[in-house]
Scaffold this motif. Structure first.
Motif, short mmCIF file in Angstrom:
data_model
loop_
_atom_site.label_atom_id
_atom_site.label_comp_id
_atom_site.label_asym_id
_atom_site.label_seq_id
_atom_site.Cartn_x
_atom_site.Cartn_y
_atom_site.Cartn_z
N ILE A 181 0.69 -1.24 0.15
CA ILE A 181 0.18 -0.12 -0.14
C ILE A 181 0.88 1.43 -0.15
CG2 ILE A 181 -1.76 1.34 1.19
CD1 ILE A 181 -2.75 -1.39 -0.12
N CYS A 182 0.58 2.22 -0.90
CA CYS A 182 1.34 3.39 -1.05
C CYS A 182 1.03 4.24 0.43
CB CYS A 182 0.90 4.42 -2.08
SG CYS A 182 1.56 6.12 -2.19
N SER A 183 2.12 4.61 1.02
CA SER A 183 1.99 5.38 2.39
C SER A 183 2.53 6.69 2.52
CB SER A 183 2.30 4.51 3.52
OG SER A 183 2.15 5.24 4.90
N ARG A 184 1.88 7.72 2.57
CA ARG A 184 2.59 9.05 2.62
C ARG A 184 2.27 9.62 4.01
NH1 ARG A 184 1.20 12.70 -2.53
NH2 ARG A 184 -0.71 11.68 -2.04
N THR A 185 3.26 10.07 4.75
CA THR A 185 3.04 10.87 5.77
C THR A 185 3.85 12.05 6.03
OG1 THR A 185 2.85 8.61 6.89
CG2 THR A 185 3.01 10.31 8.20
N VAL A 186 3.11 13.22 6.64
CA VAL A 186 3.79 14.50 6.85
C VAL A 186 3.76 14.65 8.18
CG1 VAL A 186 3.78 16.85 6.44
CG2 VAL A 186 2.71 15.29 4.58
N HIS A 187 5.11 14.80 8.67
CA HIS A 187 5.24 15.13 10.18
C HIS A 187 5.81 16.65 10.56
CE1 HIS A 187 5.18 11.04 12.63
NE2 HIS A 187 5.13 10.59 11.21
N LEU A 188 5.62 17.00 11.50
CA LEU A 188 6.05 18.39 11.93
C LEU A 188 7.71 18.07 12.11
CD1 LEU A 188 4.03 19.54 15.09
CD2 LEU A 188 4.02 20.50 12.57
N ASP A 189 8.37 19.20 11.55
CA ASP A 189 9.85 19.10 11.55
C ASP A 189 10.36 18.82 12.94
OD1 ASP A 189 10.12 20.02 8.87
OD2 ASP A 189 10.30 22.38 9.42
N SER A 190 9.77 19.16 14.03
CA SER A 190 10.13 18.98 15.46
C SER A 190 10.30 17.39 15.59
CB SER A 190 9.16 19.69 16.46
OG SER A 190 7.89 19.13 16.39
N ALA A 191 9.82 16.61 14.71
CA ALA A 191 9.78 15.22 14.86
C ALA A 191 11.11 14.70 14.73
CB ALA A 191 8.80 14.47 13.99
N ARG A 192 11.93 15.53 13.85
CA ARG A 192 13.47 15.22 13.62
C ARG A 192 14.21 15.49 14.89
NH1 ARG A 192 14.76 15.85 8.16
NH2 ARG A 192 12.90 16.36 6.84
N ASN A 193 13.78 16.16 15.81
CA ASN A 193 14.74 16.31 17.03
C ASN A 193 14.29 15.39 18.25
OD1 ASN A 193 15.73 18.69 15.80
ND2 ASN A 193 13.82 19.74 16.38
N SER A 194 13.38 14.54 17.99
CA SER A 194 13.11 13.28 18.85
C SER A 194 13.72 11.97 18.54
CB SER A 194 11.58 13.01 19.20
OG SER A 194 11.14 12.00 19.83
N PRO A 195 14.73 11.73 19.33
CA PRO A 195 15.39 10.46 18.95
C PRO A 195 14.41 9.06 18.60
CG PRO A 195 16.46 11.26 20.82
CD PRO A 195 15.26 12.05 20.58
N HIS A 196 13.57 9.05 19.55
CA HIS A 196 12.78 7.72 19.14
C HIS A 196 11.73 8.13 18.28
CE1 HIS A 196 10.24 9.88 22.26
NE2 HIS A 196 9.05 9.60 21.28
N THR A 197 11.67 9.31 17.80
CA THR A 197 10.49 9.54 16.74
C THR A 197 11.20 9.47 15.54
OG1 THR A 197 9.16 10.79 18.18
CG2 THR A 197 8.82 11.36 15.77
N ALA A 198 12.46 10.04 15.54
CA ALA A 198 13.25 9.97 14.24
C ALA A 198 13.64 8.69 13.82
CB ALA A 198 14.77 10.90 14.51
N GLU A 199 13.84 7.79 14.80
CA GLU A 199 14.11 6.49 14.56
C GLU A 199 12.99 5.70 14.06
OE1 GLU A 199 15.62 2.41 17.23
OE2 GLU A 199 15.44 4.31 18.14
N TYR A 200 11.79 5.98 14.57
CA TYR A 200 10.34 5.41 13.94
C TYR A 200 10.41 6.02 12.43
CZ TYR A 200 5.52 5.12 13.07
OH TYR A 200 4.30 4.84 12.64
N LEU A 201 10.69 7.18 12.04
CA LEU A 201 10.46 7.65 10.98
C LEU A 201 11.41 6.97 9.84
CD1 LEU A 201 9.85 11.54 11.39
CD2 LEU A 201 8.20 9.62 11.16
N ALA A 202 12.62 6.78 10.14
CA ALA A 202 13.63 6.16 9.33
C ALA A 202 13.21 4.66 9.27
CB ALA A 202 15.03 6.07 10.06
N TRP A 203 12.61 4.05 10.52
CA TRP A 203 11.87 2.53 10.17
C TRP A 203 10.90 2.52 9.13
CZ3 TRP A 203 7.22 0.40 11.26
CH2 TRP A 203 7.01 -0.89 11.39
N LEU A 204 9.95 3.63 9.05
CA LEU A 204 8.93 3.69 7.97
C LEU A 204 9.58 3.56 6.66
CD1 LEU A 204 6.41 6.16 9.63
CD2 LEU A 204 6.13 3.81 9.31
N VAL A 205 10.76 4.66 6.50
CA VAL A 205 11.23 4.85 5.16
C VAL A 205 11.73 3.41 4.91
CG1 VAL A 205 13.02 6.06 3.98
CG2 VAL A 205 11.52 7.22 5.48
N GLY A 206 12.38 2.67 5.70
CA GLY A 206 12.97 1.37 5.34
C GLY A 206 11.96 0.30 4.88
N ARG A 207 10.70 0.48 5.40
CA ARG A 207 9.72 -0.37 4.69
C ARG A 207 8.75 0.48 3.48
NH1 ARG A 207 11.39 -1.54 8.97
NH2 ARG A 207 11.26 -3.66 10.01
#
Length: 213
Positions: free
Chosen positions: A55-81
């Motif tokens: 399934i095509c998944s497109r997500t927009v987060h706030l820039d501040s998500a990049r500054n949260s280590p566990h959130t940034a790790e989750y976003l990278a995990w999403l991109v890896g999938r």
């Protein structure tokens, strides 16, 4: 017609699970900033379902998500999938849309107890689809470095400046950006120093004079 209101958190999660299971083509999401560890763990099984089904998944987060280590790790995990993830300084709302046919939106962004509404009206969904595409086109891919405009302002700084100019407080700006009150004040203070302003009013006047607004 076309509006369903859910309040109980378990009911909301169950409905999201059903919508995720039944989606055929695409999920579009405005997801906010820093995510709690609990929210991430609850979302991962659904994210894996989407990835496994292609399934095509497109997500927009706030820039501040990049500054949260566990959130940034989750976003990278999403991109890896194979999910597509971008960020913006502010978002107009929280939203999850399934196949452009169902949109799940919080009743009140600052009061989770108010529950969510599920919209299915064709006209309303067309408007939200257009909104998503506009935000998506102007968002920054997760792997991109911070952008600076012609005045050497980052997206977040330019957004703070616009919010200051229309009278928002540090607290209100912090909520819009998904950052702490201290971070909001630090950005605003830095902008005032660059503009040589001693007040917010003077900062707005100087920014307008220099063409920053």
């Amino acid at each position: 017609p076309g509006v369903e209101h859910l309040v109980e958190i378990d009911e909301i999660r169950d409905r999201l699970a059903v919508l995720t299971r039944d989606v055929q083509k695409e999920v579009m999401t405005f997801a906010g900033g820093q995510q709690s560890v609990q929210a991430i763990e609850a979302a991962k099984p659904l994210d894996e379902q989407l990835a496994d089904r292609g399934i095509c998944s497109r997500t927009v987060h706030l820039d501040s998500a990049r500054n949260s280590p566990h959130t940034a790790e989750y976003l990278a995990w999403l991109v890896g999938r194979r999910a597509q993830v971008r960020t913006v300084p502010t978002l107009p709302a929280r939203m999850v849309m399934f196949d452009r046919a169902r949109a799940v939106i919080p009743v009140k962004s600052e009061d989770t107890a108010a529950g969510v509404v599920i919209l299915s009206g064709e006209g309303t969904l067309a408007m939200f689809c257009a909104l998503f595409e506009t935000v998506w086109d102007n968002a920054r891919p997760l792997t991109d470095e911070p952008r600076h405009d012609a005045h050497d302002l980052t997206n977040s700084e330019a957004t703070v400046l616009r919010l200051l100019a229309v009278g928002h407080t540090d607290e209100a700006i912090a909520k819009r950006l998904g950052v702490s009150h201290r971070t909001s004040r630090r950005i605003a203070t830095g902008l005032m120093e660059r503009l040589g302003a001693r007040s917010r009013f003077e900062a707005g006047a100087q920014a307008a004079k220099r063409g920053w607004l």
